[in-house]
Design a protein around this motif. Structure first.
Motif, PDB file in Angstrom:
ATOM      1  N   LYS A  40       0.812   3.922  -1.358  1.00 46.61           N
ATOM      2  CA  LYS A  40       0.029   4.710  -2.309  1.00 46.61           C
ATOM      3  C   LYS A  40      -1.106   3.871  -2.874  1.00 46.61           C
ATOM      4  CE  LYS A  40       0.473   7.743  -6.338  1.00 46.61           C
ATOM      5  NZ  LYS A  40       1.404   8.323  -7.343  1.00 46.61           N
ATOM      6  N   TRP A  41      -0.812   2.599  -3.181  1.00 41.54           N
ATOM      7  CA  TRP A  41      -1.857   1.694  -3.677  1.00 41.54           C
ATOM      8  C   TRP A  41      -2.939   1.488  -2.618  1.00 41.54           C
ATOM      9  CZ3 TRP A  41      -3.694  -3.074  -2.079  1.00 41.54           C
ATOM     10  CH2 TRP A  41      -4.505  -3.763  -2.992  1.00 41.54           C
ATOM     11  N   CYS A  42      -2.522   1.429  -1.345  1.00 42.02           N
ATOM     12  CA  CYS A  42      -3.470   1.271  -0.235  1.00 42.02           C
ATOM     13  C   CYS A  42      -4.238   2.566   0.065  1.00 42.02           C
ATOM     14  CB  CYS A  42      -2.727   0.839   1.027  1.00 42.02           C
ATOM     15  SG  CYS A  42      -2.045  -0.836   0.992  1.00 42.02           S
ATOM     16  N   LYS A  43      -3.809   3.666  -0.555  1.00 48.27           N
ATOM     17  CA  LYS A  43      -4.395   4.991  -0.308  1.00 48.27           C
ATOM     18  C   LYS A  43      -4.223   5.378   1.157  1.00 48.27           C
ATOM     19  CE  LYS A  43      -7.718   4.442  -4.072  1.00 48.27           C
ATOM     20  NZ  LYS A  43      -9.149   4.388  -4.459  1.00 48.27           N
ATOM     21  N   ALA A  44      -3.024   5.117   1.658  1.00 48.69           N
ATOM     22  CA  ALA A  44      -2.701   5.443   3.051  1.00 48.69           C
ATOM     23  C   ALA A  44      -1.256   5.910   3.106  1.00 48.69           C
ATOM     24  CB  ALA A  44      -2.892   4.228   3.955  1.00 48.69           C
ATOM     25  N   SER A  45      -0.974   6.870   3.980  1.00 49.54           N
ATOM     26  CA  SER A  45       0.413   7.318   4.144  1.00 49.54           C
ATOM     27  C   SER A  45       1.193   6.369   5.035  1.00 49.54           C
ATOM     28  CB  SER A  45       0.450   8.734   4.735  1.00 49.54           C
ATOM     29  OG  SER A  45      -0.184   8.757   6.009  1.00 49.54           O
ATOM     30  N   SER A  46       0.486   5.700   5.932  1.00 51.01           N
ATOM     31  CA  SER A  46       1.105   4.730   6.821  1.00 51.01           C
ATOM     32  C   SER A  46       0.027   3.803   7.366  1.00 51.01           C
ATOM     33  CB  SER A  46       1.852   5.426   7.970  1.00 51.01           C
ATOM     34  OG  SER A  46       0.963   6.222   8.726  1.00 51.01           O
ATOM     35  N   THR A  47       0.460   2.689   7.924  1.00 48.85           N
ATOM     36  CA  THR A  47      -0.461   1.704   8.486  1.00 48.85           C
ATOM     37  C   THR A  47       0.166   1.084   9.729  1.00 48.85           C
ATOM     38  OG1 THR A  47       0.458  -0.042   7.097  1.00 48.85           O
ATOM     39  CG2 THR A  47      -1.476   1.110   6.234  1.00 48.85           C
ATOM     40  N   ALA A  48      -0.641   0.335  10.453  1.00 52.95           N
ATOM     41  CA  ALA A  48      -0.144  -0.465  11.579  1.00 52.95           C
ATOM     42  C   ALA A  48      -0.101  -1.925  11.140  1.00 52.95           C
ATOM     43  CB  ALA A  48      -1.043  -0.302  12.795  1.00 52.95           C
ATOM     44  N   ARG A  49       0.816  -2.685  11.741  1.00 47.63           N
ATOM     45  CA  ARG A  49       0.950  -4.099  11.361  1.00 47.63           C
ATOM     46  C   ARG A  49       1.201  -4.959  12.586  1.00 47.63           C
ATOM     47  NH1 ARG A  49       6.154  -5.320   8.077  1.00 47.63           N
ATOM     48  NH2 ARG A  49       7.013  -5.238  10.195  1.00 47.63           N
ATOM     49  N   GLN A  74      -5.776 -16.687   2.572  1.00 45.16           N
ATOM     50  CA  GLN A  74      -4.831 -16.455   1.485  1.00 45.16           C
ATOM     51  C   GLN A  74      -3.585 -15.701   1.926  1.00 45.16           C
ATOM     52  OE1 GLN A  74      -8.156 -14.668  -1.090  1.00 45.16           O
ATOM     53  NE2 GLN A  74      -6.844 -15.624  -2.610  1.00 45.16           N
ATOM     54  N   ARG A  75      -3.433 -15.497   3.211  1.00 45.72           N
ATOM     55  CA  ARG A  75      -2.330 -14.652   3.672  1.00 45.72           C
ATOM     56  C   ARG A  75      -1.405 -15.381   4.631  1.00 45.72           C
ATOM     57  NH1 ARG A  75      -3.179  -9.654   6.077  1.00 45.72           N
ATOM     58  NH2 ARG A  75      -5.053  -9.249   4.839  1.00 45.72           N
ATOM     59  N   ALA A  76      -0.198 -14.852   4.718  1.00 47.08           N
ATOM     60  CA  ALA A  76       0.762 -15.327   5.708  1.00 47.08           C
ATOM     61  C   ALA A  76       0.412 -14.731   7.073  1.00 47.08           C
ATOM     62  CB  ALA A  76       2.176 -14.938   5.286  1.00 47.08           C
ATOM     63  N   GLY A  77       1.270 -14.970   8.074  1.00 48.09           N
ATOM     64  CA  GLY A  77       0.930 -14.641   9.453  1.00 48.09           C
ATOM     65  C   GLY A  77       1.121 -13.196   9.856  1.00 48.09           C
ATOM     66  N   LEU A  78       0.518 -12.278   9.122  1.00 43.15           N
ATOM     67  CA  LEU A  78       0.566 -10.866   9.495  1.00 43.15           C
ATOM     68  C   LEU A  78      -0.701 -10.168   9.028  1.00 43.15           C
ATOM     69  CD1 LEU A  78       1.356  -8.778   6.863  1.00 43.15           C
ATOM     70  CD2 LEU A  78       3.381 -10.224   6.958  1.00 43.15           C
ATOM     71  N   ILE A  79      -1.049  -9.091   9.713  1.00 50.94           N
ATOM     72  CA  ILE A  79      -2.234  -8.294   9.361  1.00 50.94           C
ATOM     73  C   ILE A  79      -1.862  -6.829   9.451  1.00 50.94           C
ATOM     74  CG2 ILE A  79      -4.610  -7.705   9.931  1.00 50.94           C
ATOM     75  CD1 ILE A  79      -4.931 -10.481  11.149  1.00 50.94           C
ATOM     76  N   THR A  80      -2.002  -6.131   8.330  1.00 54.17           N
ATOM     77  CA  THR A  80      -1.764  -4.688   8.277  1.00 54.17           C
ATOM     78  C   THR A  80      -3.107  -3.983   8.220  1.00 54.17           C
ATOM     79  OG1 THR A  80       0.377  -4.989   7.206  1.00 54.17           O
ATOM     80  CG2 THR A  80      -0.692  -2.849   6.934  1.00 54.17           C
ATOM     81  N   PHE A  81      -3.242  -2.913   8.990  1.00 58.59           N
ATOM     82  CA  PHE A  81      -4.569  -2.332   9.162  1.00 58.59           C
ATOM     83  C   PHE A  81      -4.471  -0.867   9.551  1.00 58.59           C
ATOM     84  CE2 PHE A  81      -3.033  -3.726  13.223  1.00 58.59           C
ATOM     85  CZ  PHE A  81      -3.522  -2.834  14.163  1.00 58.59           C
ATOM     86  N   ASN A  82      -5.611  -0.197   9.500  1.00 60.39           N
ATOM     87  CA  ASN A  82      -5.779   1.140  10.056  1.00 60.39           C
ATOM     88  C   ASN A  82      -7.083   1.195  10.825  1.00 60.39           C
ATOM     89  OD1 ASN A  82      -3.615   2.962   9.685  1.00 60.39           O
ATOM     90  ND2 ASN A  82      -4.042   3.094   7.491  1.00 60.39           N
TER      91      ASN A  82
END
Length: 408
Positions: free
Chosen positions: A369-378, A329-337
Motif C-alpha cells: 500500500k505504501w508502494c502504491k502497488a498491489s504486487s511487485t516483482a523481486r 543503501q540496500r541489501a542484495g535484492l531489487i523489487t520492481f514493476n
C-alpha cells in the motif's frame, strides 16, 4: 572467490527450466542448498538416526551431540553470550510468535504501545496485532522516508514512555533497506523498552553480532541461509528467556510432571517441546560451516557488487520502477514493476527463459500500500549468482517489455 567453483557445490544449479539453464533469483524466499548440507542430513539418516536427550545408547548419544553441536555453532555465528540463549524453532515466524505470545503476554498491559513499521513482513506484524488485541495495547508505526528508509528521528518520535516492545526487521524483504538496529536498540532501551528483531534477511548475508547490537530477541531461518526448511532460531537474552513461560507443552521440555501440574526444565529446552528438528539442526550446522568457509564478509561484498550492477542495468530500462533506497543503501535484492506488465505475467515470462523471480505482495501488504502497488516483482541475489546471469536477466526483461508493448 571463484564463483563458478562455488556454483558446482549446488546440484540444482545444473538443472534446466523450460529448456534453459536455471537462473535462480529468488533467494530472499528460499536459498539453494549446497551438497555438503544435503550430505550431512543424509549421513544423519543413514548412520545415526535417533531421538535426542532421551536415551543412553550409542545412536542417541551421537544424535544428541550433533544436535547440540549445531546450537553451539549458531551461538558462535551470531556471537550470543551463552548457548542457552539459542532456541530452536520451526522458523522465523515461529520464533516471533514465541516472543509475542510468551514475552509479550508477560510485559504488555492495557494502554501500552508496541512500535512496528510498514516495511515489516506479515510474520512481524500479525503476532503483534494479536498481542495488542489480547492486552488492549496499541500499535504505533514508524513512518517511512520517501526512499523506503527509516530516519532515527522518526524512531525517537514513535518510541515513548508507553512503549514496551519495538518489533522491527533488520533487512526489508521487499525494499532491501538495512535498518540501523544498534541505534534503534539504544533508543528503545533508553525508554526501558525491549527490541525484537526479524533477522531472516540479514543473517545469511552480513555479519550479525547480537551482543554488539544489544538486541533482546533476534529471529532467523535456516532455509534462507543455505540450510534446510523447517528450522529457525530465536536468540533471546538469558535473563528474559528465564522469565518467559513455554507456549508448547509435552515431552523433553518438562522437569517433573505431577498429576495436576508440571515444572519446566532449564533453558533452552523448556521451549522445545516434543521431538525436535534433529536432521534439520544437522543441516543448519553444515550450512553455517559452509558459510564460514566462504566468509560472511566475502558473501556480503559479492552481493553488493551484484546488486549495484543489476540496479544500474535495470534503472536504464524505460518504464521500470524500483522500490526502496539507492544501490549503495540496500541489501542484495531489487523489487520492481515494469510499466504495462503485471508482475505475475512478468514472472511467468521470465520463467519461460529459465529465470526464477518472485511476484506478489511478498507477505508485506501494508508495504505494498505504501508502494502504491498491489504486487511487485523481486529479484534477489546470493553467493552463487553471477554477473552473466544478471545480463541474461536484463535481456529477458527487455524482451518481456517488448512483447507486452507490441500492438497486435
Amino acid at each position: 572467490m571463484d564463483i563458478n567453483k562455488i556454483r558446482q557445490d549446488f546440484p540444482i544449479l545444473g538443472e534446466q527450466v523450460n529448456g534453459k539453464d536455471l537462473i535462480y533469483l529468488d533467494t530472499s524466499a528460499t536459498s539453494q542448498t549446497p551438497l555438503k548440507v544435503i550430505e550431512a542430513m543424509n549421513d544423519y539418516y543413514r548412520e545415526y538416526n535417533s531421538n535426542v536427550h532421551r536415551g543412553v545408547h550409542t545412536l542417541g548419544t551421537k544424535a544428541t551431540d550433533a544436535y547440540e553441536k549445531a546450537r553451539m555453532n549458531v551461538r558462535s555465528f551470531i556471537n550470543a553470550k551463552r548457548f542457552e540463549e539459542i532456541v530452536y524453532t520451526r522458523g522465523t515466524t515461529a520464533a516471533i510468535n514465541l516472543v509475542a505470545r510468551s514475552f509479550g503476554d508477560l510485559v504488555i498491559e492495557s494502554g501500552d504501545e508496541i512500535v512496528v513499521n510498514e516495511m515489516e513482513h506479515h510474520a512481524n506484524i500479525v503476532p503483534w496485532q494479536e498481542l495488542a488485541k489480547r492486552k488492549g495495547a496499541k500499535l504505533v508505526f514508524i513512518p517511512l522516508e520517501e526512499n523506503g528508509t527509516i530516519a532515527l528521528d522518526s524512531v525517537k518520535d514513535a518510541i515513548s514512555a508507553k512503549t514496551k516492545i519495538v518489533a522491527i526487521t533488520h533487512v526489508s524483504n521487499v525494499l532491501g533497506t538495512v535498518n540501523d538496529i544498534k541505534s534503534i536498540a539504544e533508543i528503545a532501551h533508553a525508554h526501558d523498552a525491549y527490541i525484537s528483531v526479524d533477522g531472516a534477511q540479514a543473517v545469511p548475508h552480513m555479519a550479525v553480532d547480537v551482543q554488539d547490537l544489544d538486541v533482546d530477541f533476534y529471529a532467523f531461518s535456516g532455509h534462507k541461509m543455505l540450510g534446510p526448511t523447517g528450522i529457525g532460531i530465536l536468540y533471546g537474552k538469558a535473563e528474559l528467556l528465564d522469565k518467559m513461560e513455554p507456549i508448547e507443552y509435552g515431552g523433553d521440555m518438562i522437569d517433573y510432571v505431577y498429576k495436576t501440574e508440571s515444572t519446566w526444565t532449564d533453558l533452552p529446552v523448556k521451549f522445545e517441546a516434543g521431538t525436535p528438528m534433529i536432521a534439520e539442526a544437522v543441516g543448519l550446522n553444515a550450512a553455517i560451516d559452509y558459510i564460514n568457509e566462504l566468509g560472511i564478509d566475502n558473501i556480503y561484498q559479492h552481493e553488493k557488487e551484484l546488486v549495484a550492477y543489476a540496479y544500474d542495468k535495470m534503472s536504464a530500462i524505460e518504464g521500470i520502477e524500483i522500490y526502496g533506497p539507492g544501490k549503495d543503501q540496500r541489501a542484495g535484492l531489487i523489487t520492481f514493476n515494469l510499466e504495462g506488465v503485471h508482475p505475475h505475467d512478468l514472472a511467468t515470462a521470465l520463467d519461460s527463459e529459465g529465470i526464477a523471480v518472485r511476484a506478489g505482495h511478498h507477505c508485506a501488504q501494508p508495504l505494498m500500500k505504501w508502494c502504491k502497488a498491489s504486487s511487485t516483482a523481486r529479484a534477489s541475489f546470493y553467493i552463487y549468482n553471477t554477473i552473466e546471469e544478471i545480463d541474461q536477466f536484463i535481456e529477458s526483461l527487455e524482451k518481456t517489455k517488448e512483447f507486452f508493448s507490441y500492438e497486435f
